[in-house]
Design a protein around this motif. Structure first.
Motif, PDB file in Angstrom:
ATOM      1  N   VAL A  82     -13.914   6.999 -14.772  1.00 46.62           N
ATOM      2  CA  VAL A  82     -14.833   8.023 -15.267  1.00 46.62           C
ATOM      3  C   VAL A  82     -14.008   9.250 -15.630  1.00 46.62           C
ATOM      4  N   SER A  84     -12.799  12.903 -17.515  1.00 46.85           N
ATOM      5  CA  SER A  84     -13.403  14.233 -17.635  1.00 46.85           C
ATOM      6  C   SER A  84     -12.892  14.953 -18.874  1.00 46.85           C
ATOM      7  N   ALA A 112     -20.406  15.253 -18.928  1.00 40.52           N
ATOM      8  CA  ALA A 112     -20.444  13.794 -18.933  1.00 40.52           C
ATOM      9  C   ALA A 112     -20.000  13.231 -17.589  1.00 40.52           C
ATOM     10  N   THR A 113     -18.926  13.771 -17.035  1.00 42.95           N
ATOM     11  CA  THR A 113     -18.447  13.319 -15.722  1.00 42.95           C
ATOM     12  C   THR A 113     -19.473  13.626 -14.637  1.00 42.95           C
ATOM     13  N   VAL A 116     -22.444  11.164 -14.453  1.00 36.90           N
ATOM     14  CA  VAL A 116     -22.188   9.909 -13.738  1.00 36.90           C
ATOM     15  C   VAL A 116     -22.219  10.145 -12.231  1.00 36.90           C
ATOM     16  N   ALA A 188     -12.014  13.939 -12.460  1.00 40.42           N
ATOM     17  CA  ALA A 188     -12.372  12.608 -12.933  1.00 40.42           C
ATOM     18  C   ALA A 188     -12.604  11.681 -11.739  1.00 40.42           C
ATOM     19  N   ALA A 377     -17.934   7.794 -18.956  1.00 38.91           N
ATOM     20  CA  ALA A 377     -18.503   9.139 -18.908  1.00 38.91           C
ATOM     21  C   ALA A 377     -19.175   9.504 -20.232  1.00 38.91           C
TER      22      ALA A 377
END
Length: 434
Positions: A82, A84, A112-113, A116, A188, A377
């Motif tokens: 995932v 970042s 986005a990170t 999740v 991340a 992500a």
């Protein structure tokens, strides 16, 4: 060859460690007859399901179509990393689109990170989200370049949570003699991707979205009220969202020209026991700077998941595992004797700039794809941004669309006789690092 069918049995999840460690839901019905909805979403992965979930929060009726199963594609079989950020540095982006837009894109990448992490914390704790991704460099010059980049990042992008490490410090995290140093990004993370996407499908359905499986979208009839034609029915809607990424070919020539389908492969070892500590010093994921990226992490039962070895034809090679295992053994001689228990492959969408391709295919048809290995992500964020745009709030979608993009030579014809030529050209670009 259609990437939807050339390597897998229709409707069956691949023989992955993920599928072996996840309770799989019953098969959902396929679409039959003619249906209507405010929005039809093509593809039931991270992008499509996040779009459906967000649209239902706004009160819009949603039908999601998938040629196989929800989570069957890249969303359910990837390496679980995932990120970042993007596949290009913020310094690179700022030099091309200007600092203000680069700053806005940076905020979206962090969102986005967080999406999740927050979803898994609330709805899918079984997905085991954990922080930390290390990135290894093979050359001391690359480490020094990373140091210069992050010196600039400290000035313009505080909060990146990335530290540049020399060879000795990096070796404490990733115990391979091949690396001259690298970075560790504490923002991340990594996750069990199939458990995450199946929970996302469950929550989208609970919110009122209809998901039809074993339903391939064959073509889109454009117009004021577009119609998606499938094998045994149609869906008429006010808006269409294309969310098939690397598995979506033939629905839009513009996407076909901008996003190439490539394959990546993963093996999972037997439990390593105490040997696990000789590979990775922490519960982190890792990747590196090779042209065909190696990526790996420790998973449940102290197994090592090791992936990479992209190939540039639609068909998987006959022997997925041996070359992948050889590469793992070269990187980590201490476990070269440990066999894989699970081996699988999958397709992903790669863009020429290695950045998401964001498009208005038509006034009422939106598409984001080509995540180029950063989809765990960015794909969820893409679905959210398209949902916002459909609901009349397109500012953030338009910001995302400023990511630089380009087209492949003869890309829209890559399903036919020019596939080999296009793939060879792509492979050459990888070798040259451009």
């Amino acid at each position: 060859m259609n990437p939807l069918y050339c390597n897998d049995t229709r409707g069956e999840f691949p023989p992955s460690w993920y599928a072996a460690t996840t309770p799989l839901p019953a098969l959902r019905p396929s679409l039959k007859g003619d249906q209507k909805a405010d929005v039809v979403v093509i593809g039931a992965g991270y992008t499509g399901l996040h779009a459906a979930w967000e649209l239902r929060k706004r009160g819009l009726s949603v039908i999601v179509l998938d040629a196989h199963r929800a989570g069957w594609g890249a969303s359910g079989r990837n390496g679980g990393q995932v990120g970042s950020d993007y596949n290009k540095s913020q310094i690179w982006l700022g030099a091309r689109i200007g600092q203000p837009l680069a700053q806005d894109l940076w905020k979206l990448a962090h969102e986005a990170t967080d999406m999740v992490k927050d979803f898994c914390t609330t709805y899918a704790p079984e997905a085991n989200f954990r922080h930390g991704i290390a990135h290894g460099s093979f050359d001391a010059k690359d480490v020094e370049m990373e140091r210069r980049v992050y010196d600039l990042m400290d000035k313009h992008y505080p909060g990146h949570e990335t530290t540049v490490l020399n060879e000795k410090a990096f070796r404490r995290l990733v115990n391979s003699k091949l690396y001259a140093g690298g970075t560790i990004n504490r923002r991340a993370g990594h996750v069990h991707p199939l458990r995450y996407v199946l929970a996302l499908a469950r929550e989208a359905e609970a919110a009122g979205a209809k998901i039809f499986e074993m339903t391939e979208a064959k073509r889109i009839q454009h117009g004021a009220k577009p119609v998606v034609h499938c094998e045994n029915g149609t869906v008429a809607a006010d808006h269409v969202i294309l969310a098939g990424n690397g598995y979506m070919r033939g629905l839009d020539r513009g996407n076909d020209a901008r996003v190439m389908t490539v394959n990546s492969f993963i093996g999972v070892t037997e439990p390593l026991g105490d040997l696990a500590e000789t590979v990775l010093g922490e519960d982190i994921a890792a990747c590196d700077s090779s042209n065909v990226v190696n990526y790996f992490r420790l998973i449940e039962d102290r197994r090592l998941l090791f992936g990479g070895r992209a190939n540039y034809t639609r068909q998987f090679p006959d022997d997925i595992g041996s070359k992948l295992h050889k590469r793992m053994g070269e990187m980590f001689p201490q476990i070269r004797h440990v066999p894989f228990t699970h081996i699988w492959g999958g397709s992903l969408g790669i863009s020429i700039k290695r950045l998401p391709v964001v498009r208005r295919v038509a006034p009422n048809v939106l598409s984001i794809s080509g995540y180029s290995g950063h989809g765990v992500a960015l794909a969820g964020l893409a679905g959210k941004l398209m949902a916002e745009a459909v609901a009349g709030q397109a500012e953030r979608f338009d910001t995302f669309s400023t990511l630089p993009q380009g087209t492949y030579p003869a890309g829209h014809m890559a399903q036919g006789p020019l596939l080999t030529l296009a793939m060879a050209w792509f492979r050459l670009r990888d070798k040259l690092g451009i």
